[in-house]
Design a protein around this motif. Structure first.
Motif, PDB file in Angstrom:
ATOM      1  N   TYR A 110      22.577 -13.537   5.907  1.00 20.09           N
ATOM      2  CA  TYR A 110      22.829 -12.276   5.230  1.00 20.09           C
ATOM      3  C   TYR A 110      22.586 -12.467   3.697  1.00 20.09           C
ATOM      4  CZ  TYR A 110      24.810 -10.353   9.436  1.00 20.09           C
ATOM      5  OH  TYR A 110      24.882  -9.718  10.713  1.00 20.09           O
ATOM      6  N   LEU A 111      22.946 -13.369   3.135  1.00 16.69           N
ATOM      7  CA  LEU A 111      23.028 -13.965   1.473  1.00 16.69           C
ATOM      8  C   LEU A 111      21.549 -13.947   1.284  1.00 16.69           C
ATOM      9  CD1 LEU A 111      25.858 -16.333   0.858  1.00 16.69           C
ATOM     10  CD2 LEU A 111      25.287 -13.921  -0.117  1.00 16.69           C
ATOM     11  N   LEU A 112      20.548 -14.756   2.122  1.00 14.98           N
ATOM     12  CA  LEU A 112      19.196 -15.134   1.799  1.00 14.98           C
ATOM     13  C   LEU A 112      18.081 -14.106   2.302  1.00 14.98           C
ATOM     14  CD1 LEU A 112      19.323 -19.022   2.536  1.00 14.98           C
ATOM     15  CD2 LEU A 112      19.689 -17.642   0.516  1.00 14.98           C
ATOM     16  N   ILE A 113      18.472 -13.300   3.334  1.00 14.88           N
ATOM     17  CA  ILE A 113      17.538 -12.030   3.660  1.00 14.88           C
ATOM     18  C   ILE A 113      17.285 -11.300   2.482  1.00 14.88           C
ATOM     19  CG2 ILE A 113      17.024 -10.134   4.927  1.00 14.88           C
ATOM     20  CD1 ILE A 113      17.994 -11.540   7.539  1.00 14.88           C
ATOM     21  N   PRO A 114      18.267 -10.805   1.568  1.00 13.59           N
ATOM     22  CA  PRO A 114      17.971  -9.965   0.613  1.00 13.59           C
ATOM     23  C   PRO A 114      16.733 -10.852  -0.739  1.00 13.59           C
ATOM     24  CG  PRO A 114      20.146  -9.717   1.174  1.00 13.59           C
ATOM     25  CD  PRO A 114      19.404 -11.052   2.031  1.00 13.59           C
ATOM     26  N   SER A 115      17.412 -12.151  -0.847  1.00 22.74           N
ATOM     27  CA  SER A 115      16.512 -12.929  -1.700  1.00 22.74           C
ATOM     28  C   SER A 115      15.064 -12.874  -1.206  1.00 22.74           C
ATOM     29  CB  SER A 115      17.078 -14.302  -1.833  1.00 22.74           C
ATOM     30  OG  SER A 115      18.698 -13.879  -2.191  1.00 22.74           O
ATOM     31  N   LEU A 116      15.037 -13.140  -0.055  1.00 23.86           N
ATOM     32  CA  LEU A 116      13.524 -13.307   0.713  1.00 23.86           C
ATOM     33  C   LEU A 116      12.896 -12.030   0.473  1.00 23.86           C
ATOM     34  CD1 LEU A 116      11.217 -14.794   2.211  1.00 23.86           C
ATOM     35  CD2 LEU A 116      12.515 -14.091   4.306  1.00 23.86           C
ATOM     36  N   LEU A 117      13.499 -10.975   0.828  1.00 19.54           N
ATOM     37  CA  LEU A 117      12.827  -9.406   0.545  1.00 19.54           C
ATOM     38  C   LEU A 117      12.432  -9.279  -0.941  1.00 19.54           C
ATOM     39  CD1 LEU A 117      11.966  -6.765   1.740  1.00 19.54           C
ATOM     40  CD2 LEU A 117      14.146  -5.831   1.062  1.00 19.54           C
ATOM     41  N   PHE A 118      13.393  -9.641  -1.814  1.00 14.86           N
ATOM     42  CA  PHE A 118      13.271  -9.599  -3.234  1.00 14.86           C
ATOM     43  C   PHE A 118      11.924 -10.274  -3.654  1.00 14.86           C
ATOM     44  CE2 PHE A 118      17.875  -8.927  -3.602  1.00 14.86           C
ATOM     45  CZ  PHE A 118      17.710  -7.605  -3.474  1.00 14.86           C
ATOM     46  N   VAL A 119      11.675 -11.587  -3.021  1.00 15.70           N
ATOM     47  CA  VAL A 119      10.342 -12.628  -3.421  1.00 15.70           C
ATOM     48  C   VAL A 119       9.228 -11.566  -2.913  1.00 15.70           C
ATOM     49  CG1 VAL A 119       9.376 -14.646  -2.892  1.00 15.70           C
ATOM     50  CG2 VAL A 119      11.923 -14.677  -3.747  1.00 15.70           C
ATOM     51  N   LEU A 120       9.420 -11.339  -1.717  1.00 17.04           N
ATOM     52  CA  LEU A 120       8.117 -10.634  -0.754  1.00 17.04           C
ATOM     53  C   LEU A 120       7.896  -9.237  -1.886  1.00 17.04           C
ATOM     54  CD1 LEU A 120       9.287 -10.737   2.825  1.00 17.04           C
ATOM     55  CD2 LEU A 120       7.405 -12.049   1.645  1.00 17.04           C
ATOM     56  N   MET A 121       8.628  -8.625  -2.429  1.00 15.50           N
ATOM     57  CA  MET A 121       8.357  -7.425  -3.019  1.00 15.50           C
ATOM     58  C   MET A 121       7.886  -7.941  -4.470  1.00 15.50           C
ATOM     59  SD  MET A 121       8.960  -4.799  -1.047  1.00 15.50           S
ATOM     60  CE  MET A 121       8.419  -6.313   0.171  1.00 15.50           C
ATOM     61  N   SER A 122       8.380  -8.848  -5.077  1.00 21.66           N
ATOM     62  CA  SER A 122       7.830  -9.211  -6.193  1.00 21.66           C
ATOM     63  C   SER A 122       6.267  -9.955  -6.173  1.00 21.66           C
ATOM     64  CB  SER A 122       8.431 -10.536  -6.823  1.00 21.66           C
ATOM     65  OG  SER A 122       8.650 -11.742  -6.148  1.00 21.66           O
ATOM     66  N   ILE A 123       5.784 -10.419  -4.893  1.00 18.60           N
ATOM     67  CA  ILE A 123       4.506 -10.733  -4.538  1.00 18.60           C
ATOM     68  C   ILE A 123       3.721  -9.329  -4.337  1.00 18.60           C
ATOM     69  CG2 ILE A 123       3.001 -11.722  -2.828  1.00 18.60           C
ATOM     70  CD1 ILE A 123       5.135 -13.624  -2.037  1.00 18.60           C
ATOM     71  N   SER A 124       4.167  -8.435  -3.853  1.00 20.32           N
ATOM     72  CA  SER A 124       3.500  -7.105  -3.987  1.00 20.32           C
ATOM     73  C   SER A 124       3.210  -6.665  -5.206  1.00 20.32           C
ATOM     74  CB  SER A 124       4.299  -6.052  -3.138  1.00 20.32           C
ATOM     75  OG  SER A 124       4.209  -6.640  -1.628  1.00 20.32           O
ATOM     76  N   MET A 125       4.082  -6.717  -6.179  1.00 22.11           N
ATOM     77  CA  MET A 125       3.928  -6.233  -7.523  1.00 22.11           C
ATOM     78  C   MET A 125       3.121  -6.780  -8.168  1.00 22.11           C
ATOM     79  SD  MET A 125       5.516  -3.077  -7.438  1.00 22.11           S
ATOM     80  CE  MET A 125       5.067  -2.907  -9.070  1.00 22.11           C
ATOM     81  N   GLY A 126       3.042  -8.311  -7.944  1.00 23.60           N
ATOM     82  CA  GLY A 126       2.322  -9.376  -8.670  1.00 23.60           C
ATOM     83  C   GLY A 126       0.651  -9.030  -8.775  1.00 23.60           C
ATOM     84  N   THR A 127       0.659  -8.701  -7.315  1.00 24.25           N
ATOM     85  CA  THR A 127      -0.894  -8.371  -6.970  1.00 24.25           C
ATOM     86  C   THR A 127      -1.378  -7.061  -7.572  1.00 24.25           C
ATOM     87  OG1 THR A 127      -0.386  -7.044  -5.122  1.00 24.25           O
ATOM     88  CG2 THR A 127      -0.623  -9.539  -4.866  1.00 24.25           C
ATOM     89  N   LEU A 128      -0.537  -6.153  -8.085  1.00 28.59           N
ATOM     90  CA  LEU A 128      -0.763  -4.884  -8.884  1.00 28.59           C
ATOM     91  C   LEU A 128      -0.501  -5.146 -10.243  1.00 28.59           C
ATOM     92  CD1 LEU A 128       1.251  -2.367  -6.311  1.00 28.59           C
ATOM     93  CD2 LEU A 128      -1.287  -2.951  -6.632  1.00 28.59           C
ATOM     94  N   ILE A 129       0.390  -5.807 -10.638  1.00 28.12           N
ATOM     95  CA  ILE A 129       0.599  -5.887 -12.471  1.00 28.12           C
ATOM     96  C   ILE A 129       1.026  -7.372 -12.425  1.00 28.12           C
ATOM     97  CG2 ILE A 129       1.862  -5.033 -13.970  1.00 28.12           C
ATOM     98  CD1 ILE A 129       2.695  -2.539 -12.615  1.00 28.12           C
ATOM     99  N   PRO A 130      -0.273  -8.321 -12.434  1.00 21.21           N
ATOM    100  CA  PRO A 130       0.133  -9.685 -12.744  1.00 21.21           C
ATOM    101  C   PRO A 130       0.755 -10.275 -14.120  1.00 21.21           C
ATOM    102  CG  PRO A 130      -2.182  -9.219 -12.647  1.00 21.21           C
ATOM    103  CD  PRO A 130      -1.460  -7.657 -12.526  1.00 21.21           C
ATOM    104  N   GLN A 131       0.622  -9.346 -14.925  1.00 21.76           N
ATOM    105  CA  GLN A 131       1.145  -9.549 -16.425  1.00 21.76           C
ATOM    106  C   GLN A 131       2.623  -9.953 -16.422  1.00 21.76           C
ATOM    107  OE1 GLN A 131      -0.433  -6.664 -15.676  1.00 21.76           O
ATOM    108  NE2 GLN A 131      -2.528  -6.666 -16.666  1.00 21.76           N
ATOM    109  N   PHE A 132       3.316  -9.312 -15.386  1.00 19.91           N
ATOM    110  CA  PHE A 132       4.709  -9.569 -15.336  1.00 19.91           C
ATOM    111  C   PHE A 132       5.140 -10.722 -14.187  1.00 19.91           C
ATOM    112  CE2 PHE A 132       4.516  -5.295 -16.791  1.00 19.91           C
ATOM    113  CZ  PHE A 132       5.463  -5.194 -17.976  1.00 19.91           C
ATOM    114  N   ASP A 133       6.140 -11.636 -14.643  1.00 19.67           N
ATOM    115  CA  ASP A 133       6.524 -12.638 -13.677  1.00 19.67           C
ATOM    116  C   ASP A 133       7.165 -12.151 -12.538  1.00 19.67           C
ATOM    117  OD1 ASP A 133       6.673 -15.833 -13.481  1.00 19.67           O
ATOM    118  OD2 ASP A 133       8.799 -14.911 -13.177  1.00 19.67           O
ATOM    119  N   ARG A 134       7.242 -12.776 -11.608  1.00 22.03           N
ATOM    120  CA  ARG A 134       8.013 -12.147 -10.156  1.00 22.03           C
ATOM    121  C   ARG A 134       9.360 -12.165 -10.619  1.00 22.03           C
ATOM    122  NH1 ARG A 134       5.461 -16.420  -5.267  1.00 22.03           N
ATOM    123  NH2 ARG A 134       3.435 -15.469  -5.684  1.00 22.03           N
ATOM    124  N   SER A 135      10.007 -12.952 -11.413  1.00 17.43           N
ATOM    125  CA  SER A 135      11.529 -12.869 -11.574  1.00 17.43           C
ATOM    126  C   SER A 135      11.733 -11.331 -12.305  1.00 17.43           C
ATOM    127  CB  SER A 135      11.926 -13.698 -12.725  1.00 17.43           C
ATOM    128  OG  SER A 135      11.265 -13.867 -13.846  1.00 17.43           O
TER     129      SER A 135
END
Length: 450
Positions: A110-135
């Protein structure tokens, strides 16, 4: 649609425990939102590569594997309806120390599933706005979901329903467009059964590995059990019914989705497995569709899917704090909103830190999540066997003997297909749990109170 605050009577209940305010549809929405109908889209590249192309078979086997676990959950939630998920079940049936270990392992999930989702979403946004870091994107998603959950499970339940509806529209658009494009001559040219089976592609080791990844997409049906104290009318069968139905709905949808996507793949080369769905849709449906999909997934899934995930982990920690298995401060309930706010803040910050640290190690993070869940499922099946087959000498051989036995064998088989790195890290977490559990025992803090 305003936020429905608890009445003064409910506030009084909140001081002693969680507020019973959920109905069957809320449980279904919560489970589907936690699982996420778009899950196969986000992990498509990873499962495709691991399965050698037999992705629909991997998801079908994953669904069958989880069916045994869902049935065991349905049996036990009628018997032990408390907010601690497998933690409370194992404490009641196996004893304090095994119960703590089960809670410790599911807490990892339960602790890591949200973390994984946040990473996956940051990948999506990174493809759209690559100027910002995933963090940067990770921080944005984390604190938005915390803000919504702060006002109570009823307010987040409304958002779950909206989120599920939009995600279903996204998935069905991919399915419909995919079938149309296939029969226009793209990909396989027809809806072949190759994503299910092809002799030249079949490898038992690859299928085991792929199935272990697919399990991630199904995780969430079990989290419904964490809300058992918040169901209206104290209907003990409602939670188990919702668990099984959510699994059946999601499994059918996942298999259909990956069958279509598998037939879109022939002739394509994927550069980045983590962003495979955007490459597929860009080449098969057009670049604009891929951009729209990335925005919808990032906004709808990123800002809403973490909501039920934070609800689940906070309530496991709440239950463990109430039993003094972790610091008792985690059992504090917000007087106005009836939420375990200390647990929510702690787990949010921890998930944030993990997501940032592992933002470039998505495969390892995925395997680590699965290790925690699968190990906890072993305790669940064992609880059914001990409570019903051994203590009660049950004559219902199908649900009290056969299902938990087969469920344990299936879980063990999936664990053997996991990467060695995940097994090593998971074993370290398991040993830490045993050590801490023994410490609690010596301090006389493992008294059974479920």
């Amino acid at each position: 649609m305003g936020i429905k605050y608890p009445t003064s009577e409910q506030q009084g209940q909140a001081r002693a425990g969680l507020i019973p305010s959920l109905e069957y549809r809320d449980l279904i929405a919560y489970g589907l939102a936690y699982i996420s109908p778009v899950a196969p889209l986000l992990t498509f590249g990873l499962v495709w590569g691991a399965s050698g192309g037999l992705i629909a078979l991997a998801y079908l086997l994953g669904g069958l594997c989880m069916f045994f676990t869902a049935k065991s959950y349905a049996v036990m939630t009628e018997h032990v309806p408390n907010a601690g998920s497998v933690y409370g079940i194992a404490r009641h049936c196996l004893g304090p120390l095994p119960g703590f270990i089960a809670g410790w392992m599911v807490l990892l999930d339960y602790l890591l599933i949200p973390s994984l989702l946040f990473v996956l979403m940051s990948i999506s946004m990174g493809t759209l706005i690559p100027q910002f870091d995933r963090s940067v994107w990770i921080c944005l998603f984390v604190f938005a979901s915390l803000g919504i959950n702060w006002f109570g499970v009823r307010s987040s339940s409304k958002i779950n329903i909206i989120s599920v509806a939009i995600q279903l529209l996204i998935v069905f658009s991919v399915i419909v467009l995919g079938v149309l494009v296939i029969y226009q001559g793209s990909g396989a040219g027809n809806m072949s059964l190759k994503p299910f089976y092809a002799p030249e592609l079949f490898s038992i080791n690859k299928i085991y590995t792929a199935t272990s990844i697919c399990v991630l997409s199904f995780l969430g049906f079990d989290a419904i059990s964490t809300l058992s104290e918040e169901v209206k009318g104290n209907d003990k069968k409602l939670v188990g019914k919702a668990i099984v139905h959510v699994l059946l709905i999601s499994a059918s949808l996942f298999v259909l989705t990956t069958w279509v996507l598998g037939n879109l793949m022939p002739g394509l080369h994927i550069k980045d497995e983590a962003a495979a769905i955007y490459e597929i849709t860009a080449q098969r449906f057009g670049p604009m569709y891929a951009v729209i999909l990335a925005w919808l997934v990032a906004i709808i899934v990123g800002f809403t899917n973490a909501i039920p995930m934070q609800v689940g982990v906070a309530r496991v920690l709440f239950a463990m704090g109430r039993e003094k298995q972790v610091p008792v401060i985690f059992s504090k309930i917000h007087k106005k909103y009836g939420t375990p706010y200390v647990s929510m803040m702690f787990t949010t910050l921890l998930s944030l830190a993990i997501a940032i640290l592992m933002r470039n190690q998505i495969e390892l993070l995925t395997s680590f999540v699965n290790f925690g869940a699968l190990t906890a499922f072993l305790f669940l099946h064992l609880s059914v066997l001990i409570e019903f087959a051994w203590r009660r000498k049950s004559k219902q051989f199908l649900i009290h003997w056969f299902i938990p036995l087969v469920g344990m064998l299936v879980v063990i088989q999936i664990l053997t297909g996991m990467p060695d790195s995940a097994l090593r890290l998971g074993s370290v977490w398991f040993l830490m749990g045993i050590t801490y559990g023994l410490y609690l025992h010596l301090k006389n803090r493992t008294r059974l109170a479920v």
